[in-house]
Design a protein around this motif. Structure first.
Motif, mmCIF file in Angstrom:
data_model
loop_
_atom_site.group_PDB
_atom_site.id
_atom_site.type_symbol
_atom_site.label_atom_id
_atom_site.label_comp_id
_atom_site.label_asym_id
_atom_site.label_seq_id
_atom_site.Cartn_x
_atom_site.Cartn_y
_atom_site.Cartn_z
ATOM 1 N N LYS A 41 0.833 -1.207 0.000
ATOM 2 C CA LYS A 41 0.000 0.000 0.000
ATOM 3 C C LYS A 41 0.862 1.249 0.000
ATOM 4 N N VAL A 53 -5.363 12.332 -3.912
ATOM 5 C CA VAL A 53 -5.845 12.230 -2.533
ATOM 6 C C VAL A 53 -6.018 10.767 -2.126
ATOM 7 N N GLY A 54 -6.560 9.951 -3.031
ATOM 8 C CA GLY A 54 -6.725 8.522 -2.724
ATOM 9 C C GLY A 54 -5.375 7.881 -2.446
ATOM 10 N N TYR A 101 -4.184 8.750 0.998
ATOM 11 C CA TYR A 101 -4.870 7.987 2.047
ATOM 12 C C TYR A 101 -4.337 6.562 2.123
ATOM 13 N N VAL A 117 -2.397 4.405 5.232
ATOM 14 C CA VAL A 117 -2.680 3.083 5.792
ATOM 15 C C VAL A 117 -1.406 2.261 5.812
ATOM 16 N N ASP A 126 0.827 3.382 8.555
ATOM 17 C CA ASP A 126 0.263 2.900 9.808
ATOM 18 C C ASP A 126 0.741 1.477 10.085
ATOM 19 N N LEU A 143 -0.487 -4.238 13.428
ATOM 20 C CA LEU A 143 -1.266 -4.333 12.199
ATOM 21 C C LEU A 143 -0.551 -5.134 11.128
ATOM 22 N N GLU A 179 0.707 -8.220 10.917
ATOM 23 C CA GLU A 179 0.519 -9.646 10.621
ATOM 24 C C GLU A 179 -0.707 -9.908 9.768
ATOM 25 N N MET A 180 -1.396 -8.855 9.339
ATOM 26 C CA MET A 180 -2.577 -8.992 8.470
ATOM 27 C C MET A 180 -2.290 -9.858 7.258
ATOM 28 N N LYS A 191 -10.845 -11.562 4.440
ATOM 29 C CA LYS A 191 -9.746 -11.313 3.519
ATOM 30 C C LYS A 191 -10.197 -10.780 2.140
ATOM 31 N N TYR A 204 -11.460 3.773 -0.395
ATOM 32 C CA TYR A 204 -10.510 4.882 -0.398
ATOM 33 C C TYR A 204 -10.692 5.774 -1.605
ATOM 34 N N ALA A 240 -11.886 9.754 -1.403
ATOM 35 C CA ALA A 240 -10.972 10.761 -1.943
ATOM 36 C C ALA A 240 -11.608 11.534 -3.091
#
Lengths: 312, 330
Positions: free
Chosen positions: A46, A291-292, A295, A299, A302, A309, A311-312, B131, B142, B146
């Protein structure tokens, strides 16, 4: 809509980040956690994807206008022609090059994000740190001011201010956006500071006679740097969206071009009814993509800073 | 609990005071001369006429009085519900113009906010930690959050209104109709309402879904969840507890987002020429109608303050801790 993180989430993020940072710094050398963050950053899809999109647009904003030898508002081509090899994004009703407007508009977008988001971050940090660290009456007063600005609908205040400004520029627009969009950041940073100020290392600094501003800059801020950076990114994205709305309503910069102004012009000269989709799709798509991507990047950050977070 | 409401009301009172003060200050302290700009807009040749108009407008704003008196007069007029005369639809009082537009904005905004909040929270909670849904729904969320409101509105108007031609793209009802209580008129009203509603709903939905999804993920890491799991509670039960905890920040989030949602409604109305407050703002700006613009500003601020208070009450109803005075939250 700006994706402001619910406060409690934000708190737990920075808190755990702060705990891990403080903990590992005590045991290992200082450089290790940094290298660890980089290791996870490069492997976070991401973060990388978001960063790539933002950088591509940033480079386009910086470089493309250099290759175009006419201004964004010059009447250069045939009127209302669809995208072609010569005019990649087509032309407006007046024969302006949409691609040139887009490239120059990106500049205004990044500038508003940087200046507006930057100013909001600075004010938010100043208020948040002071209120959270000092506590007491200072906290009460700053909190009251924050809450008042928070409740006032920012865009509507900006409408009034800008309507009375005769000449508007991107810089002034960013200034007022920065002045109205800091409260949620101040609140979140205040909460963070509050939880950090009674830690041992802060007490130690205070006992050794370090002055308050220095404690904030040297002891508290570094322990929530990841959180501050993420706050700035959200403010950056938020400024871009607010500026786009202002431009669209017709209170954009009086000279030059921006993505929001392009949408405004397209709507005003009924591009919609004339079926000139190339006029209104690129500017909106540009804003959404930037903008997307910001964002999504957030994430990713983060996940990099908060091991829970990962081990997702 | 009463302390909690007392504090809130104090803040809202102060906010209203600040809003009115801003409203009063801006025309007087901003660079540029509103009287001059209104005169140049009127575009009159004879100097005597210009002078007469200047005197009229100066008198209207009360620029010739001492500052404190101007401020007091401003409040006095405001408390009598007098916001001045609109220039765009001269000589209708601004209050009347606004009161006529408010129902359209509320009709658009209230359902869009409530439905997107409920649906977004449900969907976000459902998608969290599943998942495949997480991987498909999250990016879509998102992108939606946005998206500038006006752009989605333009896309919907273009796609569904002009290319497909299934829904109207301008006005609140068919231009051929007069407002009445007939089924035909109501049908037209709904038809014109659908697209602006959909664009507001979609952008807001994305934000709530993402917020809820993130909250649930945090909640599922909490101690009480591990405890429940070790007791052997069903997945369903655990999620229900997590949802009840995760909904609280979402209520606070609703209060935080009100300004953004109102802004979204304003630009959406402009795209669809929907005759609400956004449309008024556009007209006010185009016609340099400062009284109308400032009146609309005050109305929106009052609306947002009332909505904030409703949310505070909802918070107390949902979170028992605030009722016994433990919670400082929100």
């Amino acid at each position: 809509m700006t994706a402001e993180p619910p406060e409690s989430v934000a708190e737990s993020v920075a808190e755990s980040a702060a705990v891990t940072a403080a903990g590992s710094a005590a045991v290992v050398t200082v450089r290790a956690p940094r290298r660890e963050a980089l290791y996870f950053a490069l492997r976070n899809g991401k973060l990388v994807a978001g960063l790539v999109v933002v950088l591509v647009f940033l480079l386009a904003a910086l470089l493309v206008p250099l290759t175009i030898d006419y201004g964004p508002n010059d009447y250069v081509g045939p009127a209302a022609s669809a995208p072609s090899g010569e005019y990649w994004f087509g032309t407006t009703t007046f024969g302006q090059d949409v691609f040139a407007q887009f490239a120059y508009g990106l500049r205004a977008t990044f500038l508003v994000g940087l200046l507006g988001g930057g100013l909001a971050a600075v004010i938010g940090m100043a208020v948040g740190f002071t209120a959270g660290y000092r506590g007491g009456l200072v906290d009460e007063i700053l909190n009251m001011i924050t809450n008042i600005v928070l409740v006032l609908p920012a865009l509507v205040v900006l409408l009034i201010v800008n309507a009375y400004l005769g000449v508007r520029s991107v810089g002034v627009q960013a200034l007022f956006i920065g002045l109205t969009s800091w409260p949620w950041a101040a609140r979140a940073i205040r909460a963070q500071t509050f939880s950090l100020r009674s830690r041992d290392f802060v007490d130690l600094a205070r006992l050794s006679g370090v002055r308050t501003p220095k404690i904030i800059v040297r002891e508290i801020a570094p322990n929530m740097s990841s959180y501050l950076f993420m706050t700035f990114i959200l403010l950056f994205g938020g400024s871009i969206l607010i500026a786009a709305s202002l431009d669209f309503i017709g209170l954009g910069p009086t000279q030059g071009v921006s993505l929001g102004l392009m949408l405004n012009n397209a709507a005003r000269w009924s591009a919609l009814h004339l079926g000139m989709w190339w006029w209104f799709i690129p500017p909106g798509a540009g804003i959404t993509a930037i903008v997307g991507a910001l964002y999504v990047m957030n994430v990713g950050l983060d996940e990099v800073f908060n091991p829970k977070l990962r081990e997702m | 609990m009463w302390r909690y409401f007392g504090r809130k009301l104090l803040i809202y009172g102060l906010t209203f005071f600040v809003a009115v003060t801003i409203n009063w200050m801006i025309p007087r302290f901003m660079p540029g001369d509103p009287v001059q700009s209104m005169l140049s807009r009127a575009n009159i040749a004879q100097p005597e006429a210009v002078e007469a108009m200047r005197a009229h407008y100066t008198n209207l704003f009360g620029f010739d009085l001492p500052l404190w008196k101007q401020y007091a007069n401003f409040w006095a007029a405001l408390l009598q519900g007098d916001l001045g005369i609109s220039i765009w639809v001269f000589p209708t009082p601004v209050t009347d113009v606004i009161v006529r537009a408010v129902p359209y904005t509320l009709g658009l905004l209230v359902p869009a906010i409530l439905l997107s909040w409920v649906a977004g929270n449900r969907f976000g909670a459902f998608a969290a930690r599943r998942k495949w849904l997480d991987n498909t729904a999250l990016p879509v969320g998102y992108v939606l959050t946005a998206t500038p409101y006006m752009w989605l509105a333009i896309l919907l108007a273009w796609g569904l209104g002009i290319v497909a031609g299934v829904l109207p793209v301008a006005g609140a009802y068919s231009f051929a109709m007069e407002p009445s209580w007939s089924w035909e008129f109501l049908g037209s009203l709904v038809e014109h309402w659908l697209l602006p509603f959909a664009s507001l709903f979609l952008v807001a939905f994305g934000g709530w879904a993402i917020g809820m999804r993130n909250m649930i993920i945090y909640e599922l890491e909490a101690d009480y969840v591990h405890y429940l799991q070790s007791l052997g509670a069903s997945r369903r039960l655990v999620r229900r507890y997590a949802f009840r905890n995760a909904i609280l920040p979402q209520i606070t989030g609703l209060a935080l987002q009100l300004g953004v949602l109102v802004a979204g409604a304003l630009v959406t109305e402009i795209v669809f020429s929907y005759p609400g407050l956004g449309h008024l703002i556009l007209k006010a700006i185009q016609n340099q109608d400062f009284f109308l613009l400032q009146g609309t500003f005050l109305f929106i601020v009052i609306g947002v303050l009332i909505a904030n208070f409703v949310i505070d009450v909802a918070y107390v109803v949902v979170d028992p801790r605030t009722r016994i005075g433990m919670g400082e939250a929100a």
